[in-house]
Enzyme design. Structure first.
Site, PDB file in Angstrom:
ATOM      1  N   ARG A  27      68.660 -74.843  -9.193  1.00 19.58           N
ATOM      2  CA  ARG A  27      69.501 -73.585  -7.977  1.00 19.58           C
ATOM      3  C   ARG A  27      70.618 -74.389  -7.167  1.00 19.58           C
ATOM      4  O   ARG A  27      70.968 -74.794  -6.449  1.00 19.58           O
ATOM      5  CB  ARG A  27      69.412 -72.105  -7.375  1.00 19.58           C
ATOM      6  CG  ARG A  27      69.426 -71.558  -8.608  1.00 19.58           C
ATOM      7  CD  ARG A  27      68.988 -69.810  -8.108  1.00 19.58           C
ATOM      8  NE  ARG A  27      67.561 -70.017  -8.372  1.00 19.58           N
ATOM      9  CZ  ARG A  27      66.727 -69.823  -8.129  1.00 19.58           C
ATOM     10  NH1 ARG A  27      67.081 -68.461  -8.034  1.00 19.58           N
ATOM     11  NH2 ARG A  27      65.228 -69.465  -8.224  1.00 19.58           N
ATOM     12  N   ARG A 327      68.795 -91.981  21.674  1.00 18.50           N
ATOM     13  CA  ARG A 327      68.071 -92.304  19.890  1.00 18.50           C
ATOM     14  C   ARG A 327      66.335 -92.955  20.266  1.00 18.50           C
ATOM     15  O   ARG A 327      66.328 -92.486  21.433  1.00 18.50           O
ATOM     16  CB  ARG A 327      68.795 -93.842  19.305  1.00 18.50           C
ATOM     17  CG  ARG A 327      69.953 -93.659  19.179  1.00 18.50           C
ATOM     18  CD  ARG A 327      71.410 -94.730  18.592  1.00 18.50           C
ATOM     19  NE  ARG A 327      70.590 -95.436  17.873  1.00 18.50           N
ATOM     20  CZ  ARG A 327      70.461 -96.574  17.442  1.00 18.50           C
ATOM     21  NH1 ARG A 327      71.513 -97.337  17.865  1.00 18.50           N
ATOM     22  NH2 ARG A 327      70.145 -97.503  16.782  1.00 18.50           N
TER      23      ARG A 327
HETATM   24  C1  UD1 Z   1      58.274 -65.301  -6.812  1.00 19.82           C
HETATM   25  C2  UD1 Z   1      56.886 -64.310  -7.805  1.00 19.82           C
HETATM   26  C3  UD1 Z   1      57.543 -62.843  -7.147  1.00 19.82           C
HETATM   27  C4  UD1 Z   1      57.671 -63.038  -5.499  1.00 19.82           C
HETATM   28  C5  UD1 Z   1      58.726 -63.903  -5.391  1.00 19.82           C
HETATM   29  C6  UD1 Z   1      58.942 -64.263  -3.420  1.00 19.82           C
HETATM   30  C7  UD1 Z   1      55.100 -64.763  -9.687  1.00 19.82           C
HETATM   31  C8  UD1 Z   1      55.409 -65.025 -11.235  1.00 19.82           C
HETATM   32  N1  UD1 Z   1      56.305 -64.310  -9.107  1.00 19.82           N
HETATM   33  O1  UD1 Z   1      59.103 -65.274  -7.986  1.00 19.82           O
HETATM   34  O2  UD1 Z   1      57.223 -61.977  -7.165  1.00 19.82           O
HETATM   35  O3  UD1 Z   1      58.710 -61.959  -5.034  1.00 19.82           O
HETATM   36  O4  UD1 Z   1      57.944 -65.569  -5.941  1.00 19.82           O
HETATM   37  O5  UD1 Z   1      59.807 -65.557  -3.345  1.00 19.82           O
HETATM   38  O6  UD1 Z   1      54.896 -65.622  -8.799  1.00 19.82           O
HETATM   39  N2  UD1 Z   1      56.676 -72.963  -9.318  1.00 19.82           N
HETATM   40  C9  UD1 Z   1      55.358 -74.378  -9.907  1.00 19.82           C
HETATM   41  N3  UD1 Z   1      55.612 -74.244 -11.032  1.00 19.82           N
HETATM   42  C10 UD1 Z   1      56.150 -73.238 -11.847  1.00 19.82           C
HETATM   43  C11 UD1 Z   1      56.915 -72.261 -11.615  1.00 19.82           C
HETATM   44  C12 UD1 Z   1      56.733 -72.204 -10.398  1.00 19.82           C
HETATM   45  O7  UD1 Z   1      54.998 -75.095  -8.665  1.00 19.82           O
HETATM   46  O8  UD1 Z   1      55.464 -73.445 -13.561  1.00 19.82           O
HETATM   47  C13 UD1 Z   1      56.723 -72.717  -8.120  1.00 19.82           C
HETATM   48  C14 UD1 Z   1      58.038 -72.916  -7.361  1.00 19.82           C
HETATM   49  O9  UD1 Z   1      57.666 -74.653  -6.855  1.00 19.82           O
HETATM   50  C15 UD1 Z   1      57.919 -72.525  -6.341  1.00 19.82           C
HETATM   51  C16 UD1 Z   1      57.030 -71.458  -6.530  1.00 19.82           C
HETATM   52  O10 UD1 Z   1      56.208 -71.763  -7.426  1.00 19.82           O
HETATM   53  O11 UD1 Z   1      57.348 -72.978  -4.999  1.00 19.82           O
HETATM   54  C17 UD1 Z   1      57.703 -69.968  -6.814  1.00 19.82           C
HETATM   55  O12 UD1 Z   1      58.342 -69.769  -8.431  1.00 19.82           O
HETATM   56  P1  UD1 Z   1      59.807 -69.409  -8.497  1.00 19.82           P
HETATM   57  O13 UD1 Z   1      59.924 -70.233  -9.774  1.00 19.82           O
HETATM   58  O14 UD1 Z   1      60.715 -69.660  -7.294  1.00 19.82           O
HETATM   59  O15 UD1 Z   1      58.833 -68.104  -8.569  1.00 19.82           O
HETATM   60  P2  UD1 Z   1      60.111 -66.738  -8.333  1.00 19.82           P
HETATM   61  O16 UD1 Z   1      60.910 -66.257  -9.309  1.00 19.82           O
HETATM   62  O17 UD1 Z   1      61.180 -66.915  -6.909  1.00 19.82           O
HETATM   63 CA    CA Z   2      61.838 -68.581  -5.398  1.00 17.74          CA
END
Ligand code: UD1
Ligand code: CA
Length: 458
Positions: A27, A327
């Site tokens: 995004r 700077r």
């Molecule tokens: C997550 C939470 C949600 C919470 C929200 C808050 C989970 C399942 N959900 O959702 O409950 O309300 O954050 O912002 O935890 N990441 C990885 N590998 C992956 C997936 C994610 O490293 O396979 C990392 C992302 O880079 C990020 C973080 O984990 O830093 C959160 O992942 P994201 O996909 O943004 O989770 P949300 O859908 O926001």
């Molecule tokens: Ca997130």
């Protein structure tokens, strides 16, 4: 690390922080990985690592996706001893934590899970979650969401956190809950692997959710607790609008802290600070001033409007701007003055020295009480190398002079206005390096008369 954080670190058991940074960040619509975008002069990842470090984490593991060498490089730059783990496929937050299994299996007392895209969480908040592990196996951090859409919801029964339900999997009734999951979690080291390994992927997204740790721990007869922080602290950055919001929240907090510590800001909303800006008491900042990283201003001092400072040190009693640019490597001693349209780079400006107008000083030392006239230029670069200019105490450089480095102007020496100085000037000498003036009496009058006659065909 602050002394308080160090004390916290030694009081608690050994703690591993796992920073998740393997998400795709689609995004952001950027060729730069999301966690490398900056807020207040450093990357989102650097903010997250700084916060867990402040909370006293003894070891830090960063989880990245394959081929994201830039993220690993940033992690190593911030913390050379950080462990980098690659999550081969993006299969969810629990899957990401388990990418660091080797580190977890070393046997820490506490595991902190931090998100690389959540930069504003305070070190104290992580510290409080660590403290919460004294009475619970899992501590999750929540917030009251203004708009809970998309977040996981905290399910609390009899004061105990029994589950976190992802938005996609929640019932209509559960979706009315406003206490949402911030994503960050603390787990007791002794229970962590057994909980994480029990997490499956039978949910709407077919992912391994870290949030399932809560239900699983409850099933294993373990206690889970909820901690709560303001939404402004837990906000995650998923797109550029949220990046700008994170910047704004950081700036508001940093400006407020500066003003509370004795800094005057005439129009605080127009002043931009870096994560490491240090402003002493009775520093006055006029409107529209930007601080890049690495600036210290000792009070009392005035930074006039529209100035830009980066990597600079300004001592007490100094005055900068308006429209000045400091700077990296600019060091102003006490009571030095750097005025409008002046650029200083990698140079020491001595006590009480004045560089008041339209001047470039680079790779130089300017002595105490020296005075550089308007339009003085240190010619420090020949297209290949940089050379130094040394100007002694009390020296006076006339306006519009070029000082061709390497060159030394002795203490108390004078440089005539408009000079191009290529040779050293001894102390107390006068150097003039320009064409000598000639005056031709009546020349202009004759010139005018000849041209007027020509015009009228005479
Ligand atoms: C997550 C939470 C949600 C919470 C929200 C808050 C989970 C399942 N959900 O959702 O409950 O309300 O954050 O912002 O935890 N990441 C990885 N590998 C992956 C997936 C994610 O490293 O396979 C990392 C992302 O880079 C990020 C973080 O984990 O830093 C959160 O992942 P994201 O996909 O943004 O989770 P949300 O859908 O926001
Ligand atoms: Ca997130």
């Amino acid at each position: 690390m602050t002394t308080a954080a160090a004390a916290l670190g030694s009081r608690k058991g050994r703690c591993l922080a796992v920073v998740l940074a393997a998400g795709n960040g689609t995004r952001m619509r950027s060729s730069l990985p999301k966690v490398l975008h900056p807020v207040a002069g450093r990357s989102l990842l650097a903010h997250a690592i700084a916060s867990v470090t402040a909370a006293g984490a003894d070891a830090i593991a960063v989880v990245v996706s394959p081929g994201r060498e830039a993220i690993a490089a940033e992690a190593r730059r911030i913390l050379p001893e950080a462990d980098i783990f690659v999550q081969a496929e993006q299969r969810g937050t629990a899957h990401a934590v388990l990418a660091a299994r080797e580190a977890i299996a070393r046997g820490y007392d506490e595991i902190l899970v931090a998100f690389g895209d959540t930069p504003l969480v305070e070190g104290e908040t992580y510290g409080r979650m660590r403290a919460g592990l004294a009475a619970a196996s899992v501590v999750a951090l929540g917030f009251e969401a203004a708009d809970p859409t998309g977040y996981g919801r905290f399910i609390i029964r009899d004061g105990r956190l029994v589950a976190i339900r992802e938005h996609k999997d929640a019932t209509d009734e559960e979706r009315t809950i406003r206490l949402c999951n911030g994503g960050i979690m603390a787990l007791r080291g002794a229970d962590a692997l057994a909980i994480l390994e029990a997490i499956g992927c039978s949910n709407a997204a077919n992912e391994f959710y870290l949030t399932d740790a809560v239900e699983i721990a409850n099933r294993q007869g373990l206690v889970c607790a909820a901690d709560v922080a303001p939404e402004s602290e837990l906000m995650g950055v998923n797109d550029r609008v949220q990046l700008a919001l994170a910047e704004r929240l950081f700036q508001e907090k940093a400006r407020t802290a500066a003003m509370r510590s004795g800094v005057t800001m005439v129009a605080p909303e127009t002043v931009f600070l870096s994560y490491d800006t240090v402003l002493g008491p009775d520093v006055v900042i006029e409107p529209n001033v930007v601080f890049g990283p690495g600036v210290t201003v000792e009070g009392p001092a005035v930074i006039h409007a529209f100035s830009h400072l980066e990597g600079a040190h300004v001592a007490a009693g100094a005055s900068v701007g308006p429209f000045a640019r400091l700077r990296p490597g600019a060091r102003l001693a006490a009571k030095a003055k750097v005025g409008n349209f002046v650029e200083i780079k990698n140079a020491d400006i001595g006590q009480g020295a004045k560089v008041s107008h339209l001047t470039y000083v680079g790779d130089a030392t300017v002595g105490a009480e020296a005075n550089l006239g308007a339009g003085t230029i240190t010619c420090n670069y020949d297209g290949f190398s940089k050379f130094r200019t040394v100007i002694g105490d009390n020296a006076f450089v006339g306006s519009n002079s070029s000082l061709v480095a390497p060159v030394t102007i002795g203490a108390g020496a004078f440089v005539g206005s408009g000079s191009v100085v290529t040779d050293d000037v001894p102390p107390d000498a006068l150097a003039i390096g320009r064409g000598r003036q000639t005056v031709k009496d009546g020349w202009a009058k004759t010139f005018r008369e000849n041209n007027v006659n020509k015009k009228h065909g005479r």
